[in-house]
Design a protein around this motif. Structure first.
Motif, PDB file in Angstrom:
ATOM      1  N   THR A 557       0.825  -1.212   0.000  1.00 52.96           N
ATOM      2  CA  THR A 557       0.000   0.000   0.000  1.00 52.96           C
ATOM      3  C   THR A 557       0.853   1.253   0.000  1.00 52.96           C
ATOM      4  O   THR A 557       0.582   2.207  -0.745  1.00 52.96           O
ATOM      5  CB  THR A 557      -0.934  -0.005   1.219  1.00 52.96           C
ATOM      6  N   THR A 559       3.992   1.718  -0.993  1.00 48.44           N
ATOM      7  CA  THR A 559       4.685   1.946  -2.267  1.00 48.44           C
ATOM      8  C   THR A 559       3.726   2.385  -3.351  1.00 48.44           C
ATOM      9  O   THR A 559       4.059   3.241  -4.185  1.00 48.44           O
ATOM     10  CB  THR A 559       5.420   0.673  -2.703  1.00 48.44           C
ATOM     11  N   SER A 560       2.529   1.807  -3.319  1.00 46.08           N
ATOM     12  CA  SER A 560       1.534   2.220  -4.307  1.00 46.08           C
ATOM     13  C   SER A 560       1.118   3.660  -4.085  1.00 46.08           C
ATOM     14  O   SER A 560       1.031   4.454  -5.034  1.00 46.08           O
ATOM     15  CB  SER A 560       0.327   1.293  -4.246  1.00 46.08           C
ATOM     16  N   ASP A 564       4.615   4.271  -6.913  1.00 47.86           N
ATOM     17  CA  ASP A 564       5.333   3.207  -7.605  1.00 47.86           C
ATOM     18  C   ASP A 564       4.479   2.706  -8.761  1.00 47.86           C
ATOM     19  O   ASP A 564       3.312   2.342  -8.590  1.00 47.86           O
ATOM     20  CB  ASP A 564       5.631   2.060  -6.634  1.00 47.86           C
ATOM     21  N   GLN A 565       5.064   2.686  -9.929  1.00 45.61           N
ATOM     22  CA  GLN A 565       4.323   2.266 -11.104  1.00 45.61           C
ATOM     23  C   GLN A 565       4.198   0.752 -11.224  1.00 45.61           C
ATOM     24  O   GLN A 565       3.398   0.259 -12.013  1.00 45.61           O
ATOM     25  CB  GLN A 565       4.986   2.838 -12.360  1.00 45.61           C
ATOM     26  N   PRO A 567       3.620  -1.811  -8.482  1.00 41.82           N
ATOM     27  CA  PRO A 567       3.367  -2.381  -7.144  1.00 41.82           C
ATOM     28  C   PRO A 567       3.169  -3.884  -7.160  1.00 41.82           C
ATOM     29  O   PRO A 567       3.268  -4.526  -6.113  1.00 41.82           O
ATOM     30  CB  PRO A 567       2.072  -1.660  -6.717  1.00 41.82           C
ATOM     31  N   TRP A 568       2.912  -4.465  -8.320  1.00 43.18           N
ATOM     32  CA  TRP A 568       2.749  -5.913  -8.415  1.00 43.18           C
ATOM     33  C   TRP A 568       3.982  -6.642  -7.917  1.00 43.18           C
ATOM     34  O   TRP A 568       3.901  -7.754  -7.370  1.00 43.18           O
ATOM     35  CB  TRP A 568       2.473  -6.284  -9.878  1.00 43.18           C
ATOM     36  N   TYR A 618      -7.423  -6.680  -3.820  1.00 39.92           N
ATOM     37  CA  TYR A 618      -6.520  -5.899  -4.661  1.00 39.92           C
ATOM     38  C   TYR A 618      -5.305  -6.724  -5.076  1.00 39.92           C
ATOM     39  O   TYR A 618      -4.898  -6.716  -6.252  1.00 39.92           O
ATOM     40  CB  TYR A 618      -6.089  -4.652  -3.895  1.00 39.92           C
ATOM     41  N   LYS A 622      -4.512  -7.752  -8.945  1.00 40.65           N
ATOM     42  CA  LYS A 622      -3.279  -7.349  -9.627  1.00 40.65           C
ATOM     43  C   LYS A 622      -2.630  -8.499 -10.379  1.00 40.65           C
ATOM     44  O   LYS A 622      -1.737  -8.266 -11.209  1.00 40.65           O
ATOM     45  CB  LYS A 622      -2.282  -6.783  -8.611  1.00 40.65           C
ATOM     46  N   ARG A 641      -6.071   0.633 -13.377  1.00 39.58           N
ATOM     47  CA  ARG A 641      -6.533   1.509 -12.299  1.00 39.58           C
ATOM     48  C   ARG A 641      -8.000   1.880 -12.480  1.00 39.58           C
ATOM     49  O   ARG A 641      -8.764   1.950 -11.519  1.00 39.58           O
ATOM     50  CB  ARG A 641      -5.679   2.777 -12.239  1.00 39.58           C
ATOM     51  N   ARG A 675      -9.063   6.864  -4.623  1.00 39.92           N
ATOM     52  CA  ARG A 675      -8.202   6.356  -5.690  1.00 39.92           C
ATOM     53  C   ARG A 675      -8.246   7.264  -6.912  1.00 39.92           C
ATOM     54  O   ARG A 675      -7.215   7.562  -7.519  1.00 39.92           O
ATOM     55  CB  ARG A 675      -8.634   4.934  -6.090  1.00 39.92           C
ATOM     56  N   PHE A 679      -4.616   8.865  -7.366  1.00 39.55           N
ATOM     57  CA  PHE A 679      -3.821   8.259  -8.434  1.00 39.55           C
ATOM     58  C   PHE A 679      -4.066   8.920  -9.786  1.00 39.55           C
ATOM     59  O   PHE A 679      -3.123   9.350 -10.448  1.00 39.55           O
ATOM     60  CB  PHE A 679      -4.123   6.758  -8.528  1.00 39.55           C
TER      61      PHE A 679
END
Length: 843
Positions: A557, A559-560, A564-565, A567-568, A618, A622, A641, A675, A679
């Motif tokens: 969470t 990093t997202s 961060d592009q 996060p997966w 989530y 992902k 997203r 979100r 984002f």
């Protein structure tokens, strides 16, 4: 020379104050006489009317009452003289008798009826100023001719105000005449400043005389049209130097102009008793001072002149505010304080054997015996239990502890058996039962887990849990009972701990989920309100036990959220997540289907469970696109997203509309909106970060994203916050549509002139649609939103669009904008003037 000029301006201002003070006194006397004459004529008309019986005359010995009607034969002049002699002194300022009563101010009236017409008037003023400047810079006509034409423009506006005041179609709305008069006065001020100080077309003395004449005209017009004209003159007079270039002719002429203009405003404020005008003039004057301090940094000579102006302004404002009738002492002191501030800114640890334990156990037994005989000693027994538990813990931490486990077993029997046997006597014995049953066992298991094998510990825990559960069953009731609640809690704790001994550490979520379900079933059976909160505790314990995978989710969470592009790459192993977190979370969410569950902790613990559940979903979602490279992010990042955000919004919308699980619905809807803003608008905005939104106009991810989000909010039950968000999202959808139409699938790039105009056109279309829909459907919120957006578009045209124009196009744009806004305001004011019952029904 500068000081002399400023002193001259001060003298002129003082003279104005004196003359206008005398004029005020004379005007008050005239108004009083006019009021008496009007009152006399009214009484004479009533006395002469055959439908109204004349009032009986008062006895001669009685003094005349104020409401008595004198005979009609009394001579008017004598009556006026007698009434004037008996009347109390008139107040310092009296409003005209026929002054219209003001309607209460509201937002719709301000935005729809007043703001556009004022902006339109300002547009006319700027049009006149730009006309003079453009004609001079282009060399179309001679300086004298150009100045005369500019002056004629202001006079035409004043003449138009007089015509609007008399013309029936506009006379019903006096603001049209007010704004035209104010615009004309402001235009004349600006013309004189540019002609004298910037282009030196007239001599300073001539300019001074003309400023005096314009000021007198402004005062006369303000006396006739009221505050709006004064406001327009104030705005125009203070803005004119900015438009022309404040330092083009030097700071001294600018300060002289400001001094004369503020002096005129002070004089008018004193004459009409308008404290607000004097205060506004003071604030604007100090605003100019702050602006000049920043703009003239390093220019010592000019700053000294600003200091002199500051001193004069503070003194004059402090003298003018009391003269206007302002009684607030803080307001009276404010100019001086502000002046001082501006001038300041200008300057820079037992050994335990068997014998020892026997002593403690005998003492505890004695306490229990005495408590059995007399309840007075029961607290001592409770204290003995606590003391023994502390000693047990300390002893088990020692290297030699052979006697301690036996002592713990004896202590358990010593306290638990009498406690269970005598629990009917009261809560104290129940506490001894629970403490004796669970206390020594838990302390031993915590401090010396190596004493027994895991299965042995598990068996003991389950046996103790059965004892606590039996106690809870004996006290089962539908009312809150501390014994019932405590016994249920202890039974759940021991059951979870006992079951955990038979599973690996990675599967702790399973026994905790079973305890959640067990406590839920027990609460629904017993129906005591306090029992409904208990399932939250094993769930919180599950979160603590799953600290490692939960920490992975927190890292994901963070990093997202940090942008961060990919996060997966930070998602913990799914097996760990679902084994440790999914089962307890699912169990708790299932219990929440009963609205009684969790009680007062429902909002807090339920929100945590919903949040963990969303994070688990989530992490699973992902995995579908598995965006693990920058290239995949460019291609699928925005689309992923959008899908996740819209899933949250749609789920929350459905739950709210159906009335199911309102807490979960609010969380989902709020998450979707957060979100979207965080984002898609701020952090990973496709207009800033390279991402593809789709090549088709309107039918692309960006436009559909904003439009769908607006749709969810528009169709929710009426709520001001939801409708405000829907309005903003509608605006965003319109702007995104323009952006995508001009840039294609990738929205990164500069804003072209065409795109800028498209924004204005799209937003104007939205504003007009809202206004039309709000009027035809009688929706007050839509009308307000349309008016607000119309105002913002107007300011955008003023501040952005017009900056790209020059010359004749700029003049024509301001003229057209001013006329259109005045027309819109006039038409909308006619809508507001409909019968009050109809308007109230709409609102």
């Amino acid at each position: 020379m500068t000081a002399f000029t400023l002193l001259l301006a001060l003298g002129v201002g003082a003279a104005f104050f004196g003359v206008l003070r005398r004029l005020t006194i004379v005007e008050q006397e005239l108004r009083r006489v006019e009021s008496l004459v009007a009152r006399l004529e009214d009484r004479q008309a009533r006395a002469a009317s055959p439908l109204v019986a004349p009032a009986p005359a008062a006895p001669a010995a009685e003094p005349m009452r104020e409401d008595a009607r004198p005979p009609a034969r009394v001579v008017a002049a004598e009556r006026i003289h007698a009434r004037a002699a008996e009347a109390p002194p008139a107040p310092a300022r009296t409003a005209p008798v026929d002054a219209p009563e003001r309607a209460p101010l509201n937002l719709e009236l301000l935005i729809g009826g007043r703001l556009p017409i004022w902006i339109g008037g300002a547009a006319l003023v700027l049009a006149g100023v730009f006309l003079v400047r453009y004609s001079i810079e282009s060399g179309l006509l001679g300086p004298g001719t150009r100045t005369i034409l500019a002056a004629l423009f202001g006079l035409v506006l004043i003449a138009a105000s007089e015509a609007a005041w008399r013309f029936p179609a506009t006379a019903e709305d006096p603001r049209v005449a007010q704004v035209l008069a104010g615009a004309g006065v402001a235009s004349l001020y600006g013309t004189l400043y540019m002609a004298a100080a910037l282009y030196h077309l007239i001599a300073p003395l001539t300019a001074f005389v003309l400023v005096v004449l314009v000021t007198a005209a402004a005062m006369g017009l303000a006396l006739r049209h009221g505050p709006p004209t004064a406001v327009m003159a104030l705005i125009g007079g203070f803005v004119a130097p900015l438009v022309a270039g404040f330092d083009a002719a030097g700071i001294a002429p600018l300060l002289v102009y400001l001094a004369l203009f503020i002096s005129a405003l002070f004089g008018l404020a004193i004459h009409r008793g308008w404290g607000w005008l004097a205060l506004a003039a003071s604030i604007a004057g100090f605003g100019w001072i702050n602006f000049l301090i920043v703009a003239l940094a390093g220019r010592e000579g000019d700053l000294s002149a600003v200091g002199a102006f500051t001193m004069l302004l503070a003194a004059c404002a402090s003298a003018a505010l009391p003269a206007t009738g302002t009684r607030n002492p803080w307001l009276r002191l404010a100019p001086l304080v502000a002046g001082f501030v501006q001038l300041l800114a200008l300057a820079p640890s037992l050994d335990f054997g068997a014998l020892a334990w026997s002593f403690y156990l005998v003492l505890a037994a004695a306490a229990l015996f005495l408590s059995w005989r007399q309840a007075l000693y029961l607290p001592a027994a409770l204290a003995a239990l606590g003391f023994l538990l502390a000693l047990e813990g300390l002893a088990l931490l020692q290297p030699e502890r052979a006697a301690t486990p036996i002592a713990a077993l004896i202590a358990t029997l010593l306290f638990a058996l009498p406690g269970h046997a005598l629990t009917a006597r009261g809560r104290g014995w129940a506490a001894l039962a629970l403490g004796g049953t669970a206390g020594p066992l838990l302390v031993a298991q915590l401090c010396a887990p190596s004493l027994l094998a895991s299965a042995a510990w598990g068996a003991l825990d389950l046996l103790a849990a059965a004892g606590a559960a039996y106690l809870a069953w004996r006290h089962k009731s539908e009312t809150d009972d501390p014994i019932l609640t405590a016994a249920s809690l202890v039974a759940g704790l021991l059951a979870a701990l006992g079951l955990a001994q038979f599973v690996p550490d990675a599967w702790l979520g399973v026994p905790l989920a079973l305890v959640v379900l067990g406590l839920t079933a027990w609460a629904r059976l017993a129906r005591a309100p306090s029992l409904f909160v208990l399932p939250a505790l094993p769930y919180l314990a599950a979160l603590v036990a799953a600290w490692s995978p939960l920490g992975g989710l927190i890292e994901l969470t963070s990093t997202s959220l940090a942008g961060d592009q990919l996060p997966w790459l930070h998602i913990p192993p799914l097996a760990d997540l679902f084994r440790a977190l999914a089962l307890p979370t699912a169990a708790l969410l299932a219990t929440m289907l009963d609205p009684r569950m969790l009680g007062r902790a429902r909002r807090f613990v339920g929100s945590i469970a919903i949040g963990v559940g969303i994070l688990l979903v989530y992490a699973l979602a992902k995995q579908v696109l598995a965006i693990g490279t920058p290239e995949r992010f460019v291609t699928f990042g925005f689309v992923e997203r959008v899908m996740l955000t819209q899933a949250c919004l749609a789920a929350g919308w459905y739950l709210l509309r159906s009335g199911r699980l309102p807490s979960l619905a609010s969380v989902l809807l709020g998450l979707g909106l957060v979100r979207l803003v965080w984002f898609d608008l701020l952090l990973l905005n496709p207009a800033i970060v390279l991402q593809q939104v789709g090549p088709f106009p309107l039918f692309n991810a960006a436009v559909l994203h904003a439009a769908l989000a607006a749709f969810w909010l528009w169709t929710l039950p009426r709520h001001s916050a939801a409708r405000a968000g829907a309005a903003l999202l509608t605006i965003a959808a319109a702007m995104v549509a323009v952006r995508q139409a001009t840039h294609g699938s990738v929205l990164i790039g500069p804003i072209s002139t065409l795109e800028n105009g498209g924004y204005s056109a799209a937003l104007l279309g939205v504003a007009l649609f809202w206004l039309w829909r709000g009027i035809t459907a009688s929706v007050y919120d839509l009308r307000i939103a349309g008016l607000a957006l119309l105002t913002l578009v107007t300011f955008k045209v003023f501040l952005v669009d017009a900056a790209a124009l020059d010359g004749v196009l700029r003049i024509l744009s301001f003229l057209a904008l001013g006329v259109v806004l005045i027309g819109i305001s006039w038409a909308y004011s006619r809508f507001l003037a409909r019968p009050a019952v109809a308007v109230a029904g709409e609102q």
